[in-house]
Scaffold this motif. Structure first.
Motif, PDB file in Angstrom:
ATOM      1  N   GLN A  88      12.001 -16.540  -0.457  1.00 54.86           N
ATOM      2  CA  GLN A  88      11.986 -15.981   0.652  1.00 54.86           C
ATOM      3  C   GLN A  88      12.505 -14.597   0.610  1.00 54.86           C
ATOM      4  N   LEU A  89      11.579 -13.896   1.496  1.00 55.06           N
ATOM      5  CA  LEU A  89      11.551 -12.119   1.624  1.00 55.06           C
ATOM      6  C   LEU A  89      12.786 -11.868   2.216  1.00 55.06           C
ATOM      7  N   TYR A  90      13.296 -10.691   1.740  1.00 54.88           N
ATOM      8  CA  TYR A  90      14.320  -9.903   2.337  1.00 54.88           C
ATOM      9  C   TYR A  90      13.781  -9.020   3.272  1.00 54.88           C
ATOM     10  N   GLY A  91      13.348  -9.565   4.362  1.00 52.82           N
ATOM     11  CA  GLY A  91      12.524  -8.765   5.465  1.00 52.82           C
ATOM     12  C   GLY A  91      11.345  -9.745   5.865  1.00 52.82           C
ATOM     13  N   SER A  92      10.185  -9.058   6.366  1.00 54.34           N
ATOM     14  CA  SER A  92       9.024  -9.951   6.589  1.00 54.34           C
ATOM     15  C   SER A  92       7.831  -8.887   6.279  1.00 54.34           C
ATOM     16  N   VAL A  93       6.831  -9.633   6.387  1.00 53.18           N
ATOM     17  CA  VAL A  93       5.586  -8.783   6.523  1.00 53.18           C
ATOM     18  C   VAL A  93       4.976  -8.872   8.110  1.00 53.18           C
ATOM     19  N   SER A  94       4.755  -7.904   8.559  1.00 52.74           N
ATOM     20  CA  SER A  94       4.417  -7.698  10.265  1.00 52.74           C
ATOM     21  C   SER A  94       2.689  -7.384  10.285  1.00 52.74           C
ATOM     22  N   VAL A  95       2.334  -7.601  11.465  1.00 47.96           N
ATOM     23  CA  VAL A  95       1.254  -7.269  12.004  1.00 47.96           C
ATOM     24  C   VAL A  95       0.584  -5.857  11.434  1.00 47.96           C
ATOM     25  N   ARG A  96       1.697  -4.781  11.451  1.00 49.03           N
ATOM     26  CA  ARG A  96       1.588  -3.410  11.145  1.00 49.03           C
ATOM     27  C   ARG A  96       1.372  -3.267   9.596  1.00 49.03           C
ATOM     28  N   ASP A  97       2.019  -4.240   8.841  1.00 49.68           N
ATOM     29  CA  ASP A  97       1.777  -3.998   7.553  1.00 49.68           C
ATOM     30  C   ASP A  97       0.448  -4.327   7.102  1.00 49.68           C
ATOM     31  N   ILE A  98      -0.189  -5.542   7.957  1.00 48.00           N
ATOM     32  CA  ILE A  98      -1.420  -5.887   7.493  1.00 48.00           C
ATOM     33  C   ILE A  98      -2.537  -4.847   7.880  1.00 48.00           C
ATOM     34  N   GLY A 106     -10.069   1.249   3.609  1.00 46.66           N
ATOM     35  CA  GLY A 106     -10.900   1.940   4.242  1.00 46.66           C
ATOM     36  C   GLY A 106     -11.756   0.961   5.510  1.00 46.66           C
ATOM     37  N   HIS A 107     -10.823   0.076   6.179  1.00 41.24           N
ATOM     38  CA  HIS A 107     -11.436  -0.992   7.167  1.00 41.24           C
ATOM     39  C   HIS A 107     -10.625  -0.385   8.345  1.00 41.24           C
ATOM     40  N   GLU A 108     -11.203  -0.245   9.451  1.00 40.88           N
ATOM     41  CA  GLU A 108     -10.819   0.223  10.625  1.00 40.88           C
ATOM     42  C   GLU A 108     -10.470  -1.120  11.578  1.00 40.88           C
ATOM     43  N   VAL A 109      -9.046  -1.303  11.606  1.00 38.15           N
ATOM     44  CA  VAL A 109      -8.911  -2.606  12.405  1.00 38.15           C
ATOM     45  C   VAL A 109      -7.546  -2.343  13.366  1.00 38.15           C
ATOM     46  N   ASP A 110      -7.496  -2.374  14.365  1.00 37.14           N
ATOM     47  CA  ASP A 110      -6.536  -2.358  15.455  1.00 37.14           C
ATOM     48  C   ASP A 110      -5.291  -3.361  15.361  1.00 37.14           C
ATOM     49  N   LYS A 111      -4.404  -3.174  15.710  1.00 40.94           N
ATOM     50  CA  LYS A 111      -3.197  -4.177  15.497  1.00 40.94           C
ATOM     51  C   LYS A 111      -3.409  -5.275  16.583  1.00 40.94           C
ATOM     52  N   LYS A 112      -4.106  -4.805  17.598  1.00 42.62           N
ATOM     53  CA  LYS A 112      -4.323  -5.961  18.635  1.00 42.62           C
ATOM     54  C   LYS A 112      -5.440  -6.916  18.256  1.00 42.62           C
ATOM     55  N   GLN A 113      -5.955  -6.489  17.130  1.00 38.19           N
ATOM     56  CA  GLN A 113      -7.429  -7.511  16.666  1.00 38.19           C
ATOM     57  C   GLN A 113      -6.713  -8.351  15.442  1.00 38.19           C
ATOM     58  N   VAL A 114      -5.481  -8.142  14.895  1.00 40.49           N
ATOM     59  CA  VAL A 114      -5.016  -9.052  13.898  1.00 40.49           C
ATOM     60  C   VAL A 114      -4.055 -10.133  14.645  1.00 40.49           C
ATOM     61  N   ILE A 115      -4.350 -11.253  14.267  1.00 42.16           N
ATOM     62  CA  ILE A 115      -3.810 -12.423  14.750  1.00 42.16           C
ATOM     63  C   ILE A 115      -2.779 -13.111  13.804  1.00 42.16           C
ATOM     64  N   LEU A 116      -1.619 -12.776  14.195  1.00 43.35           N
ATOM     65  CA  LEU A 116      -0.527 -13.451  13.201  1.00 43.35           C
ATOM     66  C   LEU A 116       0.406 -14.304  14.049  1.00 43.35           C
ATOM     67  N   GLY A 117       0.390 -15.486  13.817  1.00 41.42           N
ATOM     68  CA  GLY A 117       1.279 -16.287  14.859  1.00 41.42           C
ATOM     69  C   GLY A 117       2.763 -16.086  14.509  1.00 41.42           C
ATOM     70  N   ALA A 118       3.280 -15.615  13.218  1.00 37.53           N
ATOM     71  CA  ALA A 118       4.665 -15.246  13.129  1.00 37.53           C
ATOM     72  C   ALA A 118       4.769 -14.308  11.841  1.00 37.53           C
ATOM     73  N   PRO A 119       5.722 -13.651  11.666  1.00 35.36           N
ATOM     74  CA  PRO A 119       5.611 -12.472  10.588  1.00 35.36           C
ATOM     75  C   PRO A 119       5.696 -13.576   9.286  1.00 35.36           C
TER      76      PRO A 119
END
Length: 233
Positions: A88-98, A106-119
């Motif tokens: 279990q992580l001490y924290g979590s991985v979010s859309v911002r981290d992705i 070098g990949h241009e990706v907007d946070k609105k394009q990342v679909i992450l149901g839950a951290p």
């Protein structure tokens, strides 16, 4: 509320479709994001007048997204995080981290394009969907590990969590085995030579009536002494 879709919306329809949705969904998302128009007579005429242009622009955007998708699809980003022994992580991985991980590659990706149901809250390999266009979706992998070595193992297909639990179970079994007197014995069984090693003598076996005979001999041997004491008295 009835609306006219200006682009493909998953589970609703594609460009030009007239569909019915909840008022809140239309007012708070579809209309402000210019993904749809209210389906009134005026807007229907406007849409039909611009349908060809809208479809052409959508086709161009889809082509750009497909080109970018071919590069980012299957990308793997490594995210080193601290965790408990249970993973279990001490924290979590979010859309911002992705997004940050993909940007570093070098990949241009907007946070609105990342679909992450839950951290993400556990170490391991996690599939993350990236919607580069309403009709173009790709999958990237988030390799969340406690160290670079673990990340490398996970990248090779090793289930680090399962391996960790297996190692712990093996250590428990080995420790239990070291505490056993004799590994060939069943749990709770006492070895035959335990009393000998402890210096406890075993009871001597006698023939039937042996104890009574021994008692009689003792009394007979003591009897004369008792008579002599009586005479002296």
């Amino acid at each position: 509320m009835d609306i006219i879709l200006l682009e493909r919306i998953e589970k609703l329809g594609t460009i030009g479709d007239v569909v019915s949705v909840k008022d809140g969904y239309a007012r708070n998302f579809l209309l402000p994001q210019k993904k749809a128009l209210r389906a009134n007579d005026a807007n229907k005429k406007v849409f039909e007048a611009n349908r060809e242009r809208l479809e052409k622009e959508n086709e161009e955007r889809r082509g750009v997204a497909e080109t970018a998708g071919a590069k980012v699809d299957g990308a793997e980003i490594v995210l080193i995080r601290a965790s408990s022994n249970a993973g279990q992580l001490y924290g979590s991985v979010s859309v911002r981290d992705i997004v940050a991980g993909l940007t570093e590659q070098g990949h241009e990706v907007d946070k609105k394009q990342v679909i992450l149901g839950a951290p993400i809250k556990t170490i391991g390999m996690h599939d993350v969907t990236v919607a580069l266009h309403p009709e173009v979706r790709v999958t990237v992998k988030a390799n969340v590990a406690r160290s670079d070595d673990e990340a490398e193992l996970q990248s090779q297909g090793v289930d680090v969590l399962a391996q960790m639990f297996a190692d712990e179970q093996r250590e428990i079994e080995e420790a239990a085995g070291e505490n056993r007197i004799d590994p060939t014995l069943e749990p709770g069984e006492i070895p035959e030579d335990m009393f000998e090693e402890a210096g406890v003598p075993e009871a001597e076996e006698t023939e039937e009536g042996g104890e009574e005979a021994a008692a009689e001999e003792t009394l007979a041997a003591d009897a004369p002494e008792a008579d002599e004491e009586k005479n002296e008295g």
